[in-house]
Design an enzyme around this catalytic site. Structure first.
Site, PDB file in Angstrom:
ATOM      1  N   ASP A  10      -8.561  -6.793  -4.430  1.00  0.00           N
ATOM      2  CA  ASP A  10      -8.123  -5.584  -4.082  1.00  0.00           C
ATOM      3  C   ASP A  10      -8.737  -4.484  -5.094  1.00  0.00           C
ATOM      4  O   ASP A  10      -8.214  -4.424  -6.074  1.00  0.00           O
ATOM      5  CB  ASP A  10      -6.679  -5.617  -4.075  1.00  0.00           C
ATOM      6  CG  ASP A  10      -6.230  -4.276  -3.610  1.00  0.00           C
ATOM      7  OD1 ASP A  10      -6.847  -3.261  -3.351  1.00  0.00           O
ATOM      8  OD2 ASP A  10      -4.905  -4.159  -3.483  1.00  0.00           O
ATOM      9  N   SER A  53       0.723  -1.290   0.063  1.00  0.00           N
ATOM     10  CA  SER A  53      -0.090  -0.177  -0.029  1.00  0.00           C
ATOM     11  C   SER A  53       0.613   1.223  -0.131  1.00  0.00           C
ATOM     12  O   SER A  53       1.678   1.522  -0.787  1.00  0.00           O
ATOM     13  CB  SER A  53      -0.995   0.182   1.211  1.00  0.00           C
ATOM     14  OG  SER A  53      -2.062   0.613   1.044  1.00  0.00           O
ATOM     15  N   HIS A  56      -7.979  -5.639  -0.162  1.00  0.00           N
ATOM     16  CA  HIS A  56      -6.536  -4.890  -0.109  1.00  0.00           C
ATOM     17  C   HIS A  56      -5.985  -5.341   1.192  1.00  0.00           C
ATOM     18  O   HIS A  56      -4.580  -5.377   1.013  1.00  0.00           O
ATOM     19  CB  HIS A  56      -6.657  -3.420  -0.045  1.00  0.00           C
ATOM     20  CG  HIS A  56      -5.729  -2.391   0.118  1.00  0.00           C
ATOM     21  ND1 HIS A  56      -4.541  -2.473  -0.930  1.00  0.00           N
ATOM     22  CD2 HIS A  56      -4.992  -1.748   1.157  1.00  0.00           C
ATOM     23  CE1 HIS A  56      -3.534  -1.936  -0.561  1.00  0.00           C
ATOM     24  NE2 HIS A  56      -4.010  -1.234   0.748  1.00  0.00           N
TER      25      HIS A  56
END
Length: 400
Positions: free
Chosen positions: A335, A169, A368
């Site tokens: 995701d 991320s 995610h």
């Protein structure tokens, strides 16, 4: 009569939070006026400090250092008990004894980013020029600023080249910035669930969160520290909205469905009738115990500004031209925050620059957040990549 329950105030006091901000329960590197951090906004940040944790030992030729870059709401406590929450490290699934990133083999470093609130200088820190909390007087920072600060820390530790830089991320954005800004200093890079720039949708979600914080009457234009309070309601709502984006519809359905929370029939109120509502409220209230509201504004803005190609004439491949770093790019099928298409665009750019790159799309319904969870395929891929890179680096069987 309609009953409405607000998010409760956090259990941690302002004094406890502020102590961890400037005097963290970790190692700290101090940089004085002779070593300013030059920020993209044109400001020299000085003095400043970086809080960090290390695990394992650096080998004799300093070739086994692994830098872990944390995501938006993470910090340096990647593999140890968190000093505020008492919870285990946020990436103990990947980092630790017997894990792919094992302190028996690697010297592991994880620092709190500049702009954070767990010991590195940020908006919650004391401004030495005024003796008061920085607040919104703190300069706006970027992902490149974070990486420049990390590079100064790595220099301080006497490490020329990192064996690996790893992150997911926002941490993955830092990984990519490291390889673009300091290609000769990164032997291998594991970039997970990330992108080379933020999408319009992601910027929109971040703006929603920022507006929730700023709409809280306790925010006081960013000066809540002067009032001895914290905009916990707005920050909790921001966290709730963001947390939805970290999951998938399938994961939410599997975990909660439409099941009621401790009741069989609806209350016909705005209480948390459904389990998923209770879960989100818990996520919001627990988050504000350890995170600063202004830091949330600054770090989300840093992610929004990130765009590697923009610094290279809009051509992404130019950012990695001639690079010798070995890459592993990982995405997850569910995701939707950083979809596989973003990872494929990165891989294509790396291929165009003749970089060594492997790519894996892992099938999972965990969204995610899959990179933080127990996903065996992800662990196997990470371990295999690092072992392969270790052989190329000459780490196999080498004594520390």
């Amino acid at each position: 009569m309609v009953g409405v329950k607000s998010v409760p105030s956090p259990a941690i006091s302002a004094d406890e939070r502020s102590h961890e901000v400037d005097h963290p329960s970790s190692q700290v590197a101090h940089f004085g006026t002779e070593q300013p951090l030059r920020l993209d906004c044109g400001v020299d940040l000085t003095p400043f400090q970086i809080a960090y944790q290390t695990y394992g030992e650096l080998n004799a030729d300093r070739s086994n250092a692994v830098l872990i870059c944390h995501a938006l709401t993470g910090d340096q406590h990647v593999a140890n008990v968190h000093p505020v929450t008492g919870k285990p490290g946020w990436w103990e699934t990947l980092v630790g004894p017997g894990r792919p990133i094992d302190p028996k083999h690697y010297f592991i470093i994880c620092s709190n980013v500049i702009g954070g609130c767990m010991g590195s200088t940020g908006p919650a820190s004391i401004n030495p020029a005024t003796g008061k909390v920085w607040g919104l007087d703190f300069p706006v920072i970027t992902i490149p600023d974070m990486v420049r600060a990390q590079a100064m820390l790595i220099d301080r530790l006497g490490i020329d080249t990192l064996f690996a830089v790893v992150g997911g991320s926002m941490g993955g954005m830092q990984v990519l910035q490291w390889t673009s800004a300091y290609p000769a200093r990164v032997f291998s890079a594991l970039a997970i669930a990330c992108a080379t720039r933020h999408s319009a949708q992601n910027i929109a979600f971040h703006e929603l969160g920022r507006q929730a914080v700023m709409a809280d009457p306790d925010w006081h234009g960013g000066g809540y520290a002067d009032h001895g309070i914290h905009p916990h309601r707005g920050l909790a709502v921001a966290r709730m909205a963001a947390h939805i984006t970290y999951l998938s519809d399938a994961a939410l359905h599997r975990k909660f469905g439409r099941r009621m929370q401790d009741r069989e029939l609806p209350t016909f109120s705005f209480d948390a009738d459904f389990q998923v509502e209770s879960y989100l409220r818990y996520q919001g209230s627990s988050f504000v115990e350890r995170f600063d509201a202004n830091s949330y504004l600054y770090l989300t803005r840093a992610m929004d500004y990130f765009d590697i190609a923009a610094d290279h004439g809009g051509v992404l491949a130019k950012a990695f031209a001639g690079i010798q770093t070995r890459f592993c790019v990982v995405s997850f099928t569910s995701d939707w925050l950083f979809p596989t298409s973003e990872s494929r665009a990165l891989v294509h750019a790396l291929n165009a620059s003749s970089a060594r790159v492997s790519f894996a799309e892992i099938e999972t319904d965990r969204g995610h957040d899959a990179f933080l969870l127990d996903v065996p395929e992800f662990f196997d891929i990470s371990r295999a990549f690092l072992q392969s890179a270790g052989k190329a680096r000459g780490l196999t069987g080498k004594d520390r």
